[in-house]
Structures are given as C-alpha cells and as structure tokens.
Motif scaffolding. Structure first.
Motif, mmCIF file in Angstrom:
data_model
loop_
_atom_site.group_PDB
_atom_site.id
_atom_site.type_symbol
_atom_site.label_atom_id
_atom_site.label_comp_id
_atom_site.label_asym_id
_atom_site.label_seq_id
_atom_site.Cartn_x
_atom_site.Cartn_y
_atom_site.Cartn_z
ATOM 1 N N GLN A 120 0.968 -1.197 -0.261
ATOM 2 C CA GLN A 120 -0.228 -0.368 -0.074
ATOM 3 C C GLN A 120 0.503 1.415 0.058
ATOM 4 O O GLN A 120 1.775 1.591 0.638
ATOM 5 C CB GLN A 120 -0.786 -0.073 0.504
ATOM 6 N N THR A 123 -1.733 7.622 -0.088
ATOM 7 C CA THR A 123 -3.311 8.618 -0.253
ATOM 8 C C THR A 123 -3.540 9.738 -0.992
ATOM 9 O O THR A 123 -2.518 10.224 -0.320
ATOM 10 C CB THR A 123 -3.652 8.061 1.013
ATOM 11 N N ASP A 126 -9.202 10.667 -3.277
ATOM 12 C CA ASP A 126 -9.864 9.817 -3.063
ATOM 13 C C ASP A 126 -8.958 8.359 -3.104
ATOM 14 O O ASP A 126 -9.973 7.339 -2.956
ATOM 15 C CB ASP A 126 -11.005 10.151 -3.491
ATOM 16 N N LEU A 127 -8.285 8.085 -3.202
ATOM 17 C CA LEU A 127 -7.099 7.102 -3.785
ATOM 18 C C LEU A 127 -6.127 6.710 -3.146
ATOM 19 O O LEU A 127 -5.052 7.346 -2.895
ATOM 20 C CB LEU A 127 -7.440 6.968 -5.654
ATOM 21 N N THR A 128 -6.098 5.535 -3.013
ATOM 22 C CA THR A 128 -4.969 4.875 -2.070
ATOM 23 C C THR A 128 -3.775 3.997 -3.618
ATOM 24 O O THR A 128 -4.511 3.365 -4.099
ATOM 25 C CB THR A 128 -5.100 4.034 -0.806
ATOM 26 N N GLU A 129 -2.376 4.709 -3.603
ATOM 27 C CA GLU A 129 -1.973 3.506 -4.323
ATOM 28 C C GLU A 129 -1.767 2.095 -3.979
ATOM 29 O O GLU A 129 -1.037 2.487 -2.871
ATOM 30 C CB GLU A 129 -0.683 4.345 -4.955
ATOM 31 N N TRP A 181 -4.750 2.448 -8.084
ATOM 32 C CA TRP A 181 -4.996 2.305 -7.147
ATOM 33 C C TRP A 181 -6.476 1.828 -6.916
ATOM 34 O O TRP A 181 -7.641 0.747 -7.558
ATOM 35 C CB TRP A 181 -5.371 4.546 -8.130
ATOM 36 N N ARG A 183 -10.011 2.395 -3.969
ATOM 37 C CA ARG A 183 -10.354 3.754 -2.942
ATOM 38 C C ARG A 183 -9.999 3.662 -1.363
ATOM 39 O O ARG A 183 -9.579 1.884 -1.471
ATOM 40 C CB ARG A 183 -12.256 3.964 -2.738
ATOM 41 N N PRO A 184 -9.716 4.247 -0.822
ATOM 42 C CA PRO A 184 -9.188 4.078 0.410
ATOM 43 C C PRO A 184 -10.104 2.739 1.474
ATOM 44 O O PRO A 184 -9.155 1.633 2.411
ATOM 45 C CB PRO A 184 -9.343 5.531 1.735
ATOM 46 N N VAL A 187 -9.342 -1.088 0.476
ATOM 47 C CA VAL A 187 -7.356 -1.676 0.487
ATOM 48 C C VAL A 187 -8.227 -2.856 1.507
ATOM 49 O O VAL A 187 -7.997 -2.239 2.862
ATOM 50 C CB VAL A 187 -6.451 -0.756 0.860
#
Length: 210
Positions: A120, A123, A126-129, A181, A183-184, A187
């Motif tokens: 992970q 963030t 609105d997105l987490t890589e 990516w 959404r948090p 994850v």
C-alpha cells in the motif's frame, strides 16, 4: 427762422442717447455670457466624452479579465462527471479485481509471474496507490504482449519500473513494479506500506493472498 442746432452736450444728456448706450451695454453683456456659456458647454461636453471613453475602456478590461470565468460552473460539472466516469471504468472495484486483471494478462500473454507481492502506497485525494512487485519470465514476444496489455488494460495500471534480471535459452527474466489505485475503503487491512524508493529488483513486501 432756422432751427437751433443740437449741441453735443444736449445729445449726451438726451434720454434716447442713454437708452441706446444701455442697449449696447446689454448686448455686449449678453454676447459675453453667450460666449462663456458656449465655452463651458464645450468643456462639459468634452469632459463627458472623456468620462464615457474611460468607462468603456474599464468595461472592456473587466470583460477580458472575467472571460476565463465564463462557463466555469459548466466546466466544473463536466470535469466532475469525467472524474466519476474514470473512477467507475478504470479504478478497480476491490483488490480481487486487480488480481483478476493481472491474471488474465498473464494467461493471455503466456508469461509466468513469480514472487508476486502487493503493498500500500500513499493516499492522495480519494485514492490509495497499490504497488505490485513481481518477477516475470517468458519469451521476448510474450513479455512485450504482457507489457502492452498492462498499458492498454481497462484497469488503470502504470508501469513504475522494469529491470532485467537474467536470460536462459530463449527465456528472459525481468523484475517488474506496477501501480494501480483503490479507494481507501477497499484496501485490504493486511497490506503493508510500500517502502520508500523501492527498486524494481527488491523483494515483494507482501505476498499475494496473504
């Protein structure tokens, strides 16, 4: 008997003479006032024209300054719709969607993935890589099909790094790092953070399916 001549003094003392003098003076005063009024009118008219020109220039300047803002609300709304459309079509719905996309590309291209791990990243908004680190082996054409598939896949996938690790016979081995990516909220809780400046040849942080 001839009439008595009128002297100059008598003419000057005559009411008719003073009447004419008064009329001349009044005419001169009226003429002076008319000239003054004409000059004032001309000055006022010139001042009004200058003021009108200044206002027109000011209005044109304001129009040019506000032109980029025209239709801004519509453009913002359109941008939001485009972002939503991108999220709906290109951002994976969950972690399983990433596995499905990568697995389909692996089968279609004929390459073999090994030591696949996911981690992970940061963030942003609105997105987490999500980073995938894996070994990839296969023939050159197979690897090229896999790489092209990553770039063209419906799921938004970005190749971060790729490094040559060896060759045996007709098979080529590479180390590959790919980002997508989520959404948090999507994850997985078990996923560990991506180490800073992770090279493509580094070992995966978390194994697939852990």
């Amino acid at each position: 008997m001839s009439p008595t001549p009128v002297t100059t003094r008598e003419r000057l003392s005559s009411p008719l003479t003073w009447h004419y003098v008064g009329l001349c003076v009044m005419a001169l005063i009226v003429l002076g006032l008319a000239i003054r009024l004409g000059m004032d009118w001309s000055a006022t008219d010139s001042s009004s024209a200058d003021a009108l020109t200044a206002k027109q220039i000011e209005l044109k300047t304001l129009e040019l300054q506000t032109e980029p803002l025209r239709g801004l609300e519509g453009r913002v709304k359109e941008s939001r719709l485009q972002i939503k459309d991108f999220y709906d079509k290109r951002i994976p719905a969950n972690y399983s969607s990433i596995l499905t996309s990568i697995g389909a590309l692996e089968v279609k291209s004929g390459v073999h993935l090994s030591r696949v791990g996911y981690s992970q990243g940061a963030t942003a908004g609105d997105l987490t890589e999500i980073s995938m680190d894996a070994g990839i082996s296969g023939e050159y054409q197979q690897i090229m099909r896999f790489v092209n598939g990553l770039e063209r896949d419906k799921t938004f996938l970005v190749i971060r790094a790729m490094a040559f690790t060896g060759q045996q016979g007709g098979l080529v081995s590479l180390r590959l790092r790919v980002s997508t990516w989520l959404r948090p909220s999507d994850v997985p809780g078990w996923m560990m953070p991506t180490p800073a400046d992770t090279p493509a040849s580094a070992a995966p942080v978390a194994r697939e399916g852990e």
